[in-house]
Design a protein around this motif. Sequence first.
Motif, short mmCIF file in Angstrom:
data_model
loop_
_atom_site.label_atom_id
_atom_site.label_comp_id
_atom_site.label_asym_id
_atom_site.label_seq_id
_atom_site.Cartn_x
_atom_site.Cartn_y
_atom_site.Cartn_z
N LEU A 140 14.53 -0.82 -5.87
CA LEU A 140 14.22 -1.66 -5.71
C LEU A 140 14.71 -1.35 -3.81
N GLY A 141 14.74 -0.90 -2.90
CA GLY A 141 15.39 -0.39 -2.13
C GLY A 141 14.03 1.01 -1.64
N VAL A 142 13.09 1.39 -2.86
CA VAL A 142 12.58 2.29 -2.91
C VAL A 142 11.47 1.97 -2.49
N ILE A 143 11.07 0.58 -3.28
CA ILE A 143 9.81 0.17 -3.18
C ILE A 143 9.93 -0.60 -1.78
N PHE A 146 9.05 1.70 0.63
CA PHE A 146 6.98 2.54 0.78
C PHE A 146 6.41 1.03 1.41
N ILE A 147 6.79 -0.11 0.56
CA ILE A 147 6.07 -0.97 1.27
C ILE A 147 5.70 -1.12 3.18
N GLY A 148 7.14 -1.29 3.18
CA GLY A 148 7.00 -0.59 4.93
C GLY A 148 6.82 -0.02 5.25
N PHE A 187 6.63 -5.77 11.55
CA PHE A 187 7.42 -6.40 9.43
C PHE A 187 7.27 -5.03 9.42
N GLY A 188 6.81 -4.35 9.11
CA GLY A 188 6.15 -2.81 8.84
C GLY A 188 7.35 -2.33 8.49
N GLU A 189 8.36 -1.91 9.57
CA GLU A 189 9.46 -1.33 9.90
C GLU A 189 10.99 -1.85 10.02
N LEU A 190 10.66 -3.26 9.62
CA LEU A 190 11.75 -4.09 9.46
C LEU A 190 11.92 -4.33 7.73
N GLU A 192 10.71 -1.51 5.51
CA GLU A 192 11.07 -0.24 5.76
C GLU A 192 12.81 0.05 5.53
N TRP A 193 13.00 -0.35 6.63
CA TRP A 193 14.70 -0.17 7.26
C TRP A 193 15.61 -1.03 6.09
N ILE A 194 14.64 -1.87 5.61
CA ILE A 194 15.61 -2.90 5.00
C ILE A 194 15.44 -2.65 3.27
#
Length: 247
Positions: A140-143, A146-148, A187-190, A192-194
């Motif tokens: 889930l984290g990997v997904i 890469f979405i972020g 938003f993308g960066e947030l 990504e780090w989540i």
Amino acid sequence: MGQQTFEFLLLAMSALAVIVFVALYYVRAGYGMFHTPKWGLSVNNKLGWVLMEAPVFLVMLYLWWNSSVRFDAAPFLFFLLFELHYFQRSFIFPFLMKGKSRMGVVCNVLNGLMQGEWLFYLAPEGLYTDAWLSTSSFWLGVILFFIGMGINLHSDSVIRHLRKPGDTRHYLPQKGMYRYVTSGNYFGELVEWIGFAVLTCSPAAWVFVLWTFANLAPRANSIRNRYREEFGKDAVGKKKRMIPFIY
């Protein structure tokens, strides 16, 4: 770094994040479109980005290389994902930037120190075994990671292509995530780090999620206000600042 020192660092960074979050609603961070001479010494934006991001990349590389788990599958993949982000931000993104804005030099090397210390030195022995790579948390984290990253890269591309060569005017971005928020790249960066925090379950990674939000959310608010002043409230419409439909 000892466990107690590490825990103190996490607490200090968390407390500082709260202070930064509040302060940035009253003082606009002096880089990018908000940079003014009052912030003192500034450098070219390309050089500024390299100086700001590259130390994190190098610190993580040093900590990983000197650890005893550097070629264990899970820590090695954590290292690659972290470095993928910072390689792009340090050595690719700055040279794709357009414009000649100025920015202050900021050192965020503590992030690399926090992440590397936990992942390669302080995590409980036997936590990050090969079995970790088959957990739902990891995938889930990997997904999410890469979405972020995808949202971040696409949003940066939208911003870069707002102007034609020689044009110095500001434009309101409308494509991609900018259909929903005025700071799609944030938003993308947030996200990504989540994703990184979810895939590692690292306390340091979650502290950096807090730090990321504390730093970017007030700036996203300033950007939205700037757009409303420059282009009008109707042009901005009901777009949120940073998180679609929420904030």
